[in-house]
Design an enzyme around this catalytic site. Structure first.
Site, short mmCIF file in Angstrom:
data_model
loop_
_atom_site.label_atom_id
_atom_site.label_comp_id
_atom_site.label_asym_id
_atom_site.label_seq_id
_atom_site.Cartn_x
_atom_site.Cartn_y
_atom_site.Cartn_z
N LEU A 14 0.81 -1.21 0.00
CA LEU A 14 0.00 0.00 0.00
C LEU A 14 0.85 1.26 0.00
CD1 LEU A 14 -2.73 -1.02 2.63
CD2 LEU A 14 -2.95 -0.98 0.14
N GLY A 15 2.02 1.20 0.60
CA GLY A 15 2.88 2.39 0.64
C GLY A 15 4.21 2.07 1.29
N GLY A 17 7.89 3.99 3.12
CA GLY A 17 8.50 5.20 3.67
C GLY A 17 9.62 4.86 4.61
N ALA A 18 10.21 5.90 5.19
CA ALA A 18 11.35 5.72 6.08
C ALA A 18 11.00 4.90 7.30
CB ALA A 18 11.93 7.07 6.49
N GLY A 20 8.65 2.54 7.49
CA GLY A 20 8.10 1.22 7.26
C GLY A 20 7.43 1.06 5.92
N THR A 21 7.07 -0.17 5.63
CA THR A 21 6.31 -0.53 4.43
C THR A 21 4.95 -1.03 4.89
OG1 THR A 21 8.35 -1.18 3.30
CG2 THR A 21 6.28 -1.97 2.37
N LYS A 41 1.77 -2.59 8.90
CA LYS A 41 2.93 -1.73 8.75
C LYS A 41 4.13 -2.45 9.35
CE LYS A 41 4.54 3.02 9.56
NZ LYS A 41 4.16 4.36 10.05
N ASP A 138 1.47 16.11 11.59
CA ASP A 138 1.66 15.68 10.20
C ASP A 138 0.34 15.57 9.46
OD1 ASP A 138 3.34 15.12 8.08
OD2 ASP A 138 3.34 12.95 8.43
#
Length: 420
Positions: A14-15, A17-18, A20-21, A41, A138
């Site tokens: 799904l996505g 980033g720094a 996690g995946t 995650k 955020d």
């Protein structure tokens, strides 16, 4: 509840980033989700340049999720940990995020009624966080997810921070453990709290002169480092570079001095380094409302430096005769985007002050999730029962990340790269 990584079958990513995946996982009937699907995650302990700090950020997010109990905040379904991986499961939101939804609209803007709905639910989620002493830091459309019923859920809490709140407005439940000191952050990923608060931002003028001078020098150094660190990403998060000095002094003032956030959404007090409190979230709400109404953020410049300069100095530009046609909407934006936090809507009365704004007239705040029909209902999710047998093993996914590439191969466009 423990997530069984031996039986978890990931259907897709799904996505990334720094921190996690995120995978869409077909749920084990005996595990989280009870036969449906959930988002998993996974933090790879081996992939971070600053392993200890990244591990602390991941554990802070898990700790916070375990305490959340609000219809517009995610719940922790389960966790799993191996020597190399830390994973946690949350409900899957099949409707994508507000950014995806906006781009699917013909003119790429929301109607005032849709804005009122989505922002009302976002405010309720932030109010619950604030009541527990957590500043989110955020907020952006990519972090506002849509559930299957069309209602919203906030996501991605690793940049959040615990701040002191007055006793009169503290949550009756014990607050989560305070997040530790972190040093670096370079990325984000896109996957896809409700009590009155007294002002907690206090003036730095009461600090000793030498302490203030030291703080200014520290902020100048850390802000510069954060700007340099963030150059790699298009919509970069400005991240905590070093909180050691600021954490020791800021906590007593009810402020944080981290240079943190997403550049188009950061508040002026973050850019200037004067210290910030819960009010940075209300600024971000103002930016989000503007983007939903006009299809762009209000302060975006040609580069990061110009964006920050606009945040500090540029007047808000309302297209055409918007102020005449939608006076309540533009007034809400203007009052949320007040550069002086003490004059910003929400400073004096928290979320209740924003709820009382004329733009939300007639809103049934206590029954948002029950009686308010969402503007958009995601289509029914596909049946992944068959696909679950063809899914992939999460642990094998990360093993491939750390395998040396075959001799002579080009890895510059690898699907398994942890850098973006």
């Amino acid at each position: 509840m423990e997530v069984d990584l031996d039986r978890a079958r990931a259907l897709r990513v799904l996505g990334r980033g720094a921190m996690g995946t995120v995978f869409l996982v077909a749920a084990d009937p005996s595990g989280p989700g009870c036969g449906g699907r959930y988002a998993l995650k996974v933090f790879d302990k081996r992939s971070s340049a600053s392993k200890r700090d990244a591990d602390r950020r991941a554990r802070w997010e898990v700790t916070l999720l375990s305490r959340l109990a609000h219809p517009h905040l995610p719940s922790l379904l389960g966790t799993a940990e191996t020597p190399d991986l830390l994973a946690w499961a949350v409900p899957y939101c099949p409707g994508g995020d507000l950014n995806e939804l906006r781009y699917s609209l013909p003119d790429r803007v929301f109607s005032p009624a849709a804005i009122r709905f989505y922002i009302a639910e976002t405010i309720s989620a932030l109010a619950d966080l604030h009541a527990s002493g957590v500043v989110y830091r955020d907020l952006k459309p990519e972090n506002v997810l849509l559930r299957a019923d069309g209602h919203v859920t906030l996501t991605d809490f690793d940049l959040s921070r615990l701040l002191p709140v007055p006793t009169s407005s503290a949550s009756t439940s014990p607050p989560p453990q305070a997040p530790p000191v972190f040093h670096r952050r370079t990325r984000t990923f896109a996957a896809g709290h409700h009590a009155k608060r007294e002002p907690t931002v206090s003036s730095a003028a009461s600090a000793p002169k030498q302490q203030l001078q030291n703080l200014v020098r520290f902020l100048m150094r850390s802000n510069g480092a954060a700007l340099e660190l963030a150059k790699k990403t298009k919509s970069a998060r400005v991240s905590p570079v070093s909180r050691k000095f600021a954490a020791s002094s800021g906590a007593a003032w009810g402020k944080s001095y981290s240079f943190v956030g997403t550049e188009e959404y950061v508040a002026p007090e973050v850019v200037s380094g004067y210290g910030h409190g819960f009010d940075v979230d209300w600024w971000a709400v103002g930016v989000l409302v503007y983007e939903m109404a006009f299809g762009r953020t209000p302060f975006k410049g040609k580069n990061r430096k110009e964006t920050f300069r606009n945040v500090l100095h540029m007047e808000i530009d309302f297209p055409g005769d918007t102020q005449r046609r939608m006076p309540e909407l533009t007034d809400l934006i203007s009052r949320l985007l007040e550069r002086d936090p003490a004059r910003r809507l929400g400073y004096a009365g928290g979320a209740d002050e924003i709820r009382a704004h004329p733009f939300f007239a007639g809103m049934a705040w206590d029954m948002l999730a029950e009686v308010t029909r969402p503007p958009y209902i995601p289509p029914p999710a596909e049946d992944d029962a068959a696909a679950a047998g063809e899914g992939f093993d999460v642990r094998d996914y990360f093993k491939k990340l750390h395998q040396p590439p075959p001799p002579g191969s080009d890895t510059s466009s690898s699907d398994f790269s942890s850098e973006f």
